[in-house]
Scaffold this motif. Sequence first.
Motif, short mmCIF file in Angstrom:
data_model
loop_
_atom_site.label_atom_id
_atom_site.label_comp_id
_atom_site.label_asym_id
_atom_site.label_seq_id
_atom_site.Cartn_x
_atom_site.Cartn_y
_atom_site.Cartn_z
N HIS A 1 25.72 -0.33 -7.74
CA HIS A 1 26.33 0.86 -7.12
C HIS A 1 26.12 0.89 -5.61
O HIS A 1 25.89 1.95 -5.01
CB HIS A 1 25.78 2.14 -7.77
N MET A 2 26.20 -0.29 -5.00
CA MET A 2 26.06 -0.41 -3.56
C MET A 2 27.45 -0.29 -2.92
O MET A 2 28.42 -0.83 -3.45
CB MET A 2 25.43 -1.77 -3.21
N PRO A 3 27.59 0.41 -1.82
CA PRO A 3 28.89 0.48 -1.15
C PRO A 3 29.39 -0.92 -0.80
O PRO A 3 28.61 -1.80 -0.42
CB PRO A 3 28.59 1.30 0.11
N GLN A 4 30.70 -1.11 -0.93
CA GLN A 4 31.31 -2.42 -0.69
C GLN A 4 30.96 -2.98 0.68
O GLN A 4 30.58 -4.15 0.82
CB GLN A 4 32.83 -2.32 -0.85
N GLU A 5 31.06 -2.16 1.69
CA GLU A 5 30.79 -2.62 3.05
C GLU A 5 29.34 -3.05 3.20
O GLU A 5 29.04 -4.06 3.86
CB GLU A 5 31.12 -1.51 4.04
N GLU A 6 28.43 -2.31 2.58
CA GLU A 6 27.01 -2.66 2.66
C GLU A 6 26.75 -3.98 1.95
O GLU A 6 26.02 -4.84 2.46
CB GLU A 6 26.16 -1.56 2.03
N ALA A 7 27.32 -4.16 0.77
CA ALA A 7 27.12 -5.41 0.02
C ALA A 7 27.69 -6.60 0.77
O ALA A 7 27.07 -7.67 0.85
CB ALA A 7 27.77 -5.29 -1.36
N ASP A 8 28.88 -6.44 1.35
CA ASP A 8 29.49 -7.52 2.13
C ASP A 8 28.63 -7.92 3.31
O ASP A 8 28.51 -9.10 3.65
CB ASP A 8 30.87 -7.09 2.62
N GLY A 9 28.01 -6.94 3.95
CA GLY A 9 27.17 -7.24 5.10
C GLY A 9 25.83 -7.83 4.72
O GLY A 9 25.20 -8.54 5.52
N LEU A 10 25.39 -7.56 3.49
CA LEU A 10 24.08 -8.00 3.04
C LEU A 10 24.09 -9.46 2.56
O LEU A 10 23.13 -10.21 2.80
CB LEU A 10 23.61 -7.10 1.89
N VAL A 11 25.15 -9.86 1.88
CA VAL A 11 25.19 -11.17 1.23
C VAL A 11 25.70 -12.23 2.20
O VAL A 11 26.82 -12.15 2.73
CB VAL A 11 26.08 -11.15 -0.03
N ARG A 12 24.88 -13.23 2.44
CA ARG A 12 25.23 -14.32 3.33
C ARG A 12 26.16 -15.32 2.62
O ARG A 12 26.32 -15.27 1.40
CB ARG A 12 23.95 -15.05 3.75
N PRO A 13 26.74 -16.26 3.38
CA PRO A 13 27.51 -17.33 2.73
C PRO A 13 26.62 -18.13 1.77
O PRO A 13 25.41 -18.23 1.96
CB PRO A 13 27.97 -18.20 3.91
N CYS A 14 27.23 -18.68 0.75
CA CYS A 14 26.49 -19.43 -0.26
C CYS A 14 25.95 -20.73 0.35
O CYS A 14 26.70 -21.53 0.92
CB CYS A 14 27.39 -19.73 -1.44
N SER A 15 24.65 -20.92 0.22
CA SER A 15 24.01 -22.13 0.73
C SER A 15 24.32 -23.31 -0.19
O SER A 15 24.29 -23.18 -1.41
CB SER A 15 22.49 -21.92 0.82
#
Length: 450
Positions: free
Chosen positions: A113-127
């Motif tokens: 239940h995290m806001p979309q914008e927050e989740a997008d900013g939190l998750v880095r590109p896949c290593s």
Amino acid sequence: MSETAGSEQALTLRVGRMTYGPDAIARTDDGKAVFVRGAVPGDLVRARVTREQPTYSNAVLEEVLEASPERVSTAPCPFVDVCGGCPWAHLSREAQLRSKRDNVVDSLVRIGHMPQEEADGLVRPCSDPGDPWGYRNKVELAFQAQGRRSVIGMHDVTGDRVVKVDRCPLLQRGFEKVTKSVSGALSYLSNSRSLQIDRVGVRASRRTRQVEVALWTQTGGFPRAQAAKILREATGATSVVRVLTKGPQKARKVSGLEKLGGYGSWEERVGSESMLLSAPSFFQVNTRGAEELVRLVMEGLDPAEDECAMDLYSGAGTFTLPLARRCDWVDAVESYGPAVRDLRRNLERTGLDNVDPVGGDADLEFPDADADVIVVDPPRAGLAAGVVQKLSAQPARAIAYVSCDPATLARDLARFAEEGTFSPVWVTPVDLFPQTFHVETVTLLQRVRR
């Protein structure tokens, strides 16, 4: 668009995205979700419906009408369409990495239940640790008795049959054909002896050149000497062991370990550390991926020599050993008996005496001492609610959460948010399992400043 042939319905679909699973998802003209096995995003396909539910359908790919630019037409393995081990093999490497990051973001939004914008900013590109093929240090083979004969291989895409394979391109390069050697040796042995084998584990290391074959069986009689001789001659295995299990088939527990030949354990090098592992103990199947996890954890926590660390669900010591070299003291907790024994053995071999390895459940055996930095690497079920509460009560400045399941990670981050003590700074997906939907993540949580 749909057409019906007999009792089966065929659909023409434009595929949207990959799910956290083997299927891609498409939608019918009326918006109903269809999970299509074998398709990739961007494909225009004809798919046959195999299961109809009120809100979704399952289908299998019958024909690619228009191939997506992200589709890989030929994979290094000839069994990708029948074996269940590489469900994403037809998806390009770049698309796999993007899809895995997208699935982590989706879990944080949908489950956490995290806001979309927050989740997008939190998750880095896949290593990407590298080696999209030939990366696994371990494969498991299924064993299926058919009268006096046996079939040893991989489960098919349905999970109902065993497919005989002559090599596994996912296994470490130079060892791909060990699967064929194991299959041939056990098939030969089963011609003269009745073998009650549940499965066969094969571990191989390019770094130590060690190969272990582990036969998972129930207790009882077994041709120990003959099995060891035939398997070592066929595979060059440095270790052949028998893992004894008991209980119902779907809930069998390890009751013992027998050394049939060779060392009786398997050695791998992770960074500068050398680790001994017994067959029942968990270890990441991607060694380079494990090194990337250690790098992310250590860089995120940046432990100091005067600090105390806590390592929950420590396993055989993947994070415990580097923590012990950087910190003044480490409390390590692991519930699985074979892994606890391996951890103690690895500590003894390295001469590290600043670790207290405790066997037991992380909630029940939560260390009494306070920690400055904490690592948690739980199984797929994630953290128990009580563990989140205990962690939130710690005075630690940072927690590194290593997760193998985006859904339970999202749930647990929501629990941390409710406690209000620690907040995630970044989430880094790591592709430890190319050609599959599975993804590992490292999340750095820091203490909330008030």
